[in-house]
Motif scaffolding. Structure first.
Motif, short mmCIF file in Angstrom:
data_model
loop_
_atom_site.label_atom_id
_atom_site.label_comp_id
_atom_site.label_asym_id
_atom_site.label_seq_id
_atom_site.Cartn_x
_atom_site.Cartn_y
_atom_site.Cartn_z
N UNK A 25 0.80 -1.22 0.00
CA UNK A 25 0.00 0.00 0.00
C UNK A 25 0.83 1.27 0.00
N UNK A 26 2.13 1.15 0.22
CA UNK A 26 2.96 2.35 0.22
C UNK A 26 3.54 2.64 -1.17
N UNK A 27 3.08 1.87 -2.15
CA UNK A 27 3.58 2.02 -3.52
C UNK A 27 2.39 2.20 -4.46
N UNK A 28 2.52 3.05 -5.45
CA UNK A 28 1.42 3.28 -6.37
C UNK A 28 1.47 2.44 -7.63
N UNK A 29 2.69 2.01 -8.00
CA UNK A 29 2.83 1.24 -9.23
C UNK A 29 4.06 0.36 -9.13
N UNK A 30 3.97 -0.79 -9.77
CA UNK A 30 5.10 -1.71 -9.80
C UNK A 30 5.11 -2.41 -11.14
N UNK A 31 6.29 -2.60 -11.71
CA UNK A 31 6.37 -3.20 -13.03
C UNK A 31 7.42 -4.31 -13.04
N UNK A 32 7.12 -5.37 -13.77
CA UNK A 32 8.05 -6.47 -13.95
C UNK A 32 7.93 -6.96 -15.38
N UNK A 33 8.80 -6.49 -16.23
CA UNK A 33 8.81 -6.83 -17.65
C UNK A 33 7.46 -6.46 -18.28
N UNK A 34 6.69 -7.45 -18.75
CA UNK A 34 5.43 -7.12 -19.44
C UNK A 34 4.25 -6.94 -18.49
N UNK A 35 4.49 -7.12 -17.21
CA UNK A 35 3.40 -7.06 -16.24
C UNK A 35 3.57 -5.86 -15.33
N UNK A 36 2.47 -5.18 -15.06
CA UNK A 36 2.50 -4.04 -14.15
C UNK A 36 1.24 -4.05 -13.31
N UNK A 37 1.35 -3.51 -12.12
CA UNK A 37 0.19 -3.37 -11.25
C UNK A 37 0.15 -1.94 -10.74
N UNK A 38 -1.05 -1.37 -10.69
CA UNK A 38 -1.24 -0.04 -10.15
C UNK A 38 -2.20 -0.11 -8.98
N UNK A 39 -2.03 0.77 -8.03
CA UNK A 39 -2.86 0.80 -6.83
C UNK A 39 -3.32 2.22 -6.55
N UNK A 40 -4.61 2.38 -6.34
CA UNK A 40 -5.19 3.66 -5.91
C UNK A 40 -5.82 3.43 -4.55
N UNK A 41 -5.11 3.81 -3.50
CA UNK A 41 -5.59 3.56 -2.14
C UNK A 41 -6.84 4.35 -1.82
N UNK A 42 -6.90 5.56 -2.34
CA UNK A 42 -8.05 6.41 -2.03
C UNK A 42 -9.33 5.78 -2.57
N UNK A 43 -9.25 5.32 -3.80
CA UNK A 43 -10.41 4.72 -4.45
C UNK A 43 -10.56 3.25 -4.10
N UNK A 44 -9.57 2.69 -3.47
CA UNK A 44 -9.56 1.27 -3.12
C UNK A 44 -9.72 0.39 -4.34
#
Lengths: 111, 114
Positions: free
Chosen positions: A52-71
């Motif tokens: 939760x302390x990170x907004x985005x993470x990427x690993x080659x062709x895969x990425x994940x984004x997180x919006x804590x406010x909007x859950x």
């Protein structure tokens, strides 16, 4: 308790296109969000996670984004390949505690 | 590292019998393991949290007398489906946490009750 919703339930894309899967969660105390890939009859395999302390993470062709406010958090797969075809699950948890899974997305990559 | 095994991988039993499924963490110790049930093309439903040296914690709607959990050591948890019936047929998966945030899953056990 935690309620995780996942959309879409099925997704078909042409090889080389991008795929996006979205999840929402209800418990603002959740702080760990993994994504698992499960092939038919096999165990779920962790592909990427975000805290939760990170907004985005990427690993080659895969990425994940997180919006804590909007859950909500999303999985992005670029340049999809046929071997990406599987069921993908998101999950939310409070660190080291129970995981609550989304309902899954069946991804088909069409060659 | 972080390998979880499950045994058996597949079991067929008659209605009314009991079936034991083992979950082992092979290269780490796990004070907590989790048991899930998965129906075809459905999500993983958390059944219970197995705690080493104490009673398991069951999710709402899961019968603790039906699904007996024993966490006898730091590397082994067992799930016993008692007096199994056809509606208990499912894919049962365990997971364990090696002290990080992430859970690692066993390969699952396909239970078929005739």
């Amino acid at each position: 308790g935690e309620n995780v919703e996942q959309h879409p339930s099925t997704l078909s894309v042409q090889e080389g296109d991008s795929a996006v899967i979205k999840c929402t969660y209800s418990d603002s105390a959740s702080n760990y969000f993994p994504w698992y890939k499960q092939e038919l009859g096999k165990r779920p395999q962790l592909i990427i996670d975000i805290r939760s302390n990170v907004g985005e993470k990427k690993d080659q062709r895969i990425a994940v984004t997180l919006n804590k406010t909007a859950k909500h958090f999303s999985l992005h797969i670029t340049e999809t390949q046929p071997e990406d075809s599987a069921v993908y699950f998101c999950a939310a948890s409070k660190t080291s505690n129970q995981f609550y899974f989304g309902t899954g997305t069946s991804l088909t990559v069409i060659p | 590292g972080a390998v979880v095994s499950q045994h058996p991988s597949r079991v067929i039993c008659k209605s009314g019998t009991s079936v034991k499924i083992e979950c082992r963490s092979l290269d780490f110790q796990a004070t907590t393991m989790f048991w899930y049930r998965q129906f075809p093309k459905k999500s993983l439903m958390l059944m219970a949290t197995s705690n080493e040296g104490s009673k398991a914690t069951y999710e709402q709607g899961v019968e603790k007398d039906k699904f007996l959990i024993n966490h006898a050591s730091l590397t082994l948890s067992t799930l016993t489906v008692t007096s199994a019936h056809p509606e208990d047929s499912s894919f049962y998966i365990c997971s364990a946490n090696p002290g990080t945030d992430t859970q690692y899953f066993g390969p699952g056990t396909r239970l078929t009750v005739l």
